[in-house]
Scaffold this motif. Structure first.
Motif, PDB file in Angstrom:
ATOM      1  N   SER A   7       5.528  -4.702   9.430  1.00  0.00           N
ATOM      2  CA  SER A   7       4.231  -4.254   9.925  1.00  0.00           C
ATOM      3  C   SER A   7       3.781  -3.046   9.117  1.00  0.00           C
ATOM      4  O   SER A   7       4.587  -2.409   8.441  1.00  0.00           O
ATOM      5  CB  SER A   7       4.302  -3.894  11.416  1.00  0.00           C
ATOM      6  OG  SER A   7       5.232  -2.846  11.616  1.00  0.00           O
ATOM      7  N   GLY A  10      -2.186  -3.010   4.947  1.00  0.00           N
ATOM      8  CA  GLY A  10      -3.621  -2.882   5.155  1.00  0.00           C
ATOM      9  C   GLY A  10      -4.338  -2.396   3.922  1.00  0.00           C
ATOM     10  O   GLY A  10      -3.781  -2.401   2.814  1.00  0.00           O
ATOM     11  N   LEU A  11      -5.574  -1.970   4.123  1.00  0.00           N
ATOM     12  CA  LEU A  11      -6.426  -1.466   3.042  1.00  0.00           C
ATOM     13  C   LEU A  11      -6.450   0.053   3.096  1.00  0.00           C
ATOM     14  O   LEU A  11      -6.656   0.642   4.158  1.00  0.00           O
ATOM     15  CB  LEU A  11      -7.837  -2.019   3.205  1.00  0.00           C
ATOM     16  CG  LEU A  11      -8.919  -1.484   2.263  1.00  0.00           C
ATOM     17  CD1 LEU A  11      -8.605  -1.882   0.822  1.00  0.00           C
ATOM     18  CD2 LEU A  11     -10.290  -2.011   2.685  1.00  0.00           C
ATOM     19  N   LEU A  18       0.297   5.246   3.514  1.00  0.00           N
ATOM     20  CA  LEU A  18       0.538   4.099   4.390  1.00  0.00           C
ATOM     21  C   LEU A  18       2.037   4.066   4.673  1.00  0.00           C
ATOM     22  O   LEU A  18       2.844   4.435   3.816  1.00  0.00           O
ATOM     23  CB  LEU A  18       0.112   2.820   3.679  1.00  0.00           C
ATOM     24  CG  LEU A  18      -0.406   1.628   4.475  1.00  0.00           C
ATOM     25  CD1 LEU A  18      -1.612   2.014   5.319  1.00  0.00           C
ATOM     26  CD2 LEU A  18      -0.778   0.494   3.522  1.00  0.00           C
ATOM     27  N   THR A 115       3.804  -8.381   3.808  1.00  0.00           N
ATOM     28  CA  THR A 115       2.620  -7.722   4.350  1.00  0.00           C
ATOM     29  C   THR A 115       1.763  -7.237   3.178  1.00  0.00           C
ATOM     30  O   THR A 115       2.271  -6.652   2.221  1.00  0.00           O
ATOM     31  CB  THR A 115       2.994  -6.560   5.294  1.00  0.00           C
ATOM     32  OG1 THR A 115       1.814  -6.003   5.867  1.00  0.00           O
ATOM     33  CG2 THR A 115       3.765  -5.459   4.579  1.00  0.00           C
ATOM     34  N   GLN A 116       0.471  -7.512   3.251  1.00  0.00           N
ATOM     35  CA  GLN A 116      -0.431  -7.182   2.147  1.00  0.00           C
ATOM     36  C   GLN A 116      -0.812  -5.709   2.187  1.00  0.00           C
ATOM     37  O   GLN A 116      -1.207  -5.186   3.230  1.00  0.00           O
ATOM     38  CB  GLN A 116      -1.699  -8.033   2.243  1.00  0.00           C
ATOM     39  CG  GLN A 116      -2.750  -7.723   1.181  1.00  0.00           C
ATOM     40  CD  GLN A 116      -2.339  -8.153  -0.205  1.00  0.00           C
ATOM     41  OE1 GLN A 116      -1.863  -9.275  -0.416  1.00  0.00           O
ATOM     42  NE2 GLN A 116      -2.510  -7.272  -1.193  1.00  0.00           N
ATOM     43  N   VAL A 117      -0.706  -5.073   1.034  1.00  0.00           N
ATOM     44  CA  VAL A 117      -1.191  -3.703   0.866  1.00  0.00           C
ATOM     45  C   VAL A 117      -2.223  -3.716  -0.257  1.00  0.00           C
ATOM     46  O   VAL A 117      -1.931  -4.160  -1.370  1.00  0.00           O
ATOM     47  CB  VAL A 117      -0.046  -2.734   0.521  1.00  0.00           C
ATOM     48  CG1 VAL A 117      -0.599  -1.360   0.152  1.00  0.00           C
ATOM     49  CG2 VAL A 117       0.934  -2.625   1.675  1.00  0.00           C
TER      50      VAL A 117
END
Length: 121
Positions: A7, A10-11, A18, A115-117
């Motif tokens: 988890s 995000g952007l 982050l 998870t995309q960063v």
């Protein structure tokens, strides 16, 4: 069975921060290594940071001084605090752990779902 759940992606804008988390669950006896890898579009998966159950850490040169890996051995959770983010940090980040399951003597590698960063203004 063992699961790794990530988890915190995000952007974020360049220069921002982050924190990623990855929790391991299931029939776990011990976890020697926990780490983070990343894969940018069109590129291979690369090691970002690694931490042993004794707290020894290893970082990719590209993130030294900006990222910090830590873990909670009681919660079987690893964290990646990312500061001073750059657009080139944009990638899918994957958690990895070398786990010995209850009732077994050998360790196996497990991966999270990713998870995309995205670092962009």
């Amino acid at each position: 069975q063992v699961q790794l759940v990530e988890s915190g992606g995000g952007l974020v804008q360049p220069g921002g921060s982050l924190r990623l988390s990855c929790a391991a669950s299931g029939s776990i006896f011990s976890i020697k290594y926990m780490g983070w890898y990343r894969q940018a579009p069109g590129q291979g998966r690369e090691l970002v940071a690694l931490i042993t159950n004794g707290g020894t850490t290893n970082y990719a040169d590209s993130v030294k001084g900006r990222f910090t890996i830590s873990r909670d051995n009681v919660k079987n959770t690893v964290y990646l605090q990312k500061n001073s983010l750059k657009p080139e940090d944009t990638a899918v980040y994957y958690c990895n752990a070398k786990i010995i399951r209850i009732g077994y003597s050998s360790q196996l590698g497990y991966w999270g779902q990713g998870t995309q960063v995205t670092v962009s203004s």
